[in-house]
Write an enzyme that holds these catalytic residues in place. Structure first.
Site, PDB file in Angstrom:
ATOM      1  N   GLU A  28     -31.392 -20.137 -32.855  1.00 43.05           N
ATOM      2  CA  GLU A  28     -31.083 -19.158 -33.906  1.00 43.05           C
ATOM      3  C   GLU A  28     -29.749 -19.473 -34.553  1.00 43.05           C
ATOM      4  OE1 GLU A  28     -29.553 -15.393 -35.698  1.00 43.05           O
ATOM      5  OE2 GLU A  28     -28.650 -16.658 -34.147  1.00 43.05           O
ATOM      6  N   ASP A  43     -30.372 -19.060 -27.305  1.00 38.43           N
ATOM      7  CA  ASP A  43     -29.250 -19.979 -27.516  1.00 38.43           C
ATOM      8  C   ASP A  43     -27.969 -19.204 -27.798  1.00 38.43           C
ATOM      9  OD1 ASP A  43     -30.671 -19.357 -30.033  1.00 38.43           O
ATOM     10  OD2 ASP A  43     -29.110 -20.563 -30.978  1.00 38.43           O
TER      11      ASP A  43
END
Ligand SMILES: [Zn+2]
Length: 376
Positions: free
Chosen positions: A141, A80
């Protein structure tokens, strides 16, 4: 071992062009799954995506070792990016890779993923022996390490972990990172007409202001920080505001200092609000825990020896922020965070260097080699 620089660049560009904000990592992780299967990895996804309302889980890949007794290791990065990149345009100028669009590049953390893939490809092509290798490529994350937190720790088949997710110079290793608490604060006052009967009101904004002014914030000491990050409240110019919401944080590499700073923020809100007749409700959320690795720990000895073998200068440094490494250490798997080429992350000036990704790919190859020959 020579790294295929063009292929590494192509891998990075392919990953970067997938638009993968948190919870939408699927295109990048599915492409990577196919890539890894082609080079001999068993690949699966866990159920972390479903747990966080995302499109895909963490990618867990495994390649069994060919050397009995070798130290099993994992490498990790996150798919991400801190924000979406729907209109990303990338330019490569010599060594520098950057976005020409008004967006982040997403080098955080795709310039961690790409060198891992290139290193695994080179090892596959060379046919050289290795121990067990696992890859934990996470989701979400950037929104609180959610993917790593949702990972079932019993799925980790490695003894030591290497997360590629910190800034240059390549060769630096994180040996400690802070614990972090979030504080969600709601202050309740009493509404009143600001012109007709202000004395009947209790201003939640004034209470918040007095509390914040009385608080120790910013850099508390060398290993402790605190911040009031957001404040929202009030409904209209002519109403004494009845409610304010704030989100604050505290970080420290000392758990005791973190506990003390967290209590200080909470108590200051409660005391200053009570003095004005307002009420503060403070909810403390423990985001992640600190860790401390020593230079004698195998996880660091392996990475430092590998750095030397890759012609890098290993240096141990503390981190001011948390990463998936905090979560993996919390699972009992000693894990360090390796430096990557990402610069000016979380800004639209973000860029990275191909030469740094090449260094990381070499470093990963050498970690595999050192771990293969490492005996406790
Ligand atoms: Zn990152």
């Amino acid at each position: 071992m020579t790294i295929n620089e063009q292929r590494l660049l192509d891998t990075f560009l392919t990953l970067a062009r997938f638009n993968t904000p948190p919870r939408a990592e699927k295109p990048a992780s599915e492409w990577t799954a196919a890539y890894l299967r082609d080079i001999g990895f068993e690949v699966e996804f866990d159920d972390a995506g479903a747990k966080v309302g995302g499109t895909v889980g963490n990618l867990i890949a495994f390649k069994p070792g060919t050397v009995p007794g070798a130290a099993p290791i994992f490498f990790s990065s996150h798919f991400d990016t801190v924000e979406a990149t729907p209109d990303l345009e990338i330019v490569v100028e010599g060594d520098i890779i950057r976005a020409t669009s008004d967006t982040i590049l997403g080098a955080d953390d795709k310039c961690g993923v790409a060198p891992i893939l290139e290193a695994m490809t080179r090892l596959h092509e060379s046919g050289e022996t290795h121990g067990d290798i696992q890859l934990l490529l996470t989701i979400c994350e950037e929104i609180g390490l959610l993917g790593a937190k949702m990972l079932d720790p019993s799925r980790i088949r490695a003894r030591y972990g290497y997360v590629l997710d910190s800034g240059p110079p390549v060769g630096a290793l994180v040996y400690t990172a802070p614990s972090q608490n979030s504080l969600h604060v709601t202050i309740e006052g009493m509404p009143a007409h600001a012109g007709v009967a202000p004395e009947k009101g209790v201003s939640a904004i004034v209470a918040a202001a007095k509390a914040i002014a009385a608080m120790r914030l910013g850099r508390i000491d060398e290993e402790t920080t605190a911040n009031v990050g957001t404040i929202q409240g009030g409904t209209a110019r002519n109403i004494v505001p009845a409610e304010v919401k704030l989100v604050c944080e505290a970080r420290s590499r000392s758990q005791e200092k973190l506990d003390r700073q967290t209590a200080h923020i909470k108590e200051t809100f409660e005391r200053e609000c009570a003095a004005l007749g307002a009420t503060a409700h403070v909810e403390v959320v423990e985001e992640y825990q600190t860790y401390h690795l020593s230079a004698e720990d195998p996880v660091l000895r392996i990475a430092m020896a590998a750095a030397h073998a890759a012609d890098l200068t290993p240096t141990l440094r503390p981190s001011g922020g948390g990463s998936d490494g905090n979560i993996f250490n919390g699972y009992g798997v000693p894990t360090t965070v390796l430096s990557c080429g990402m610069e000016k992350i979380h800004t639209h000036d973000e860029f990275c260097r191909l030469s740094d990704m090449v260094k990381d790919a070499r470093w990963v190859v050498e970690i595999v080699r050192v771990a293969r020959d490492f005996r406790d």
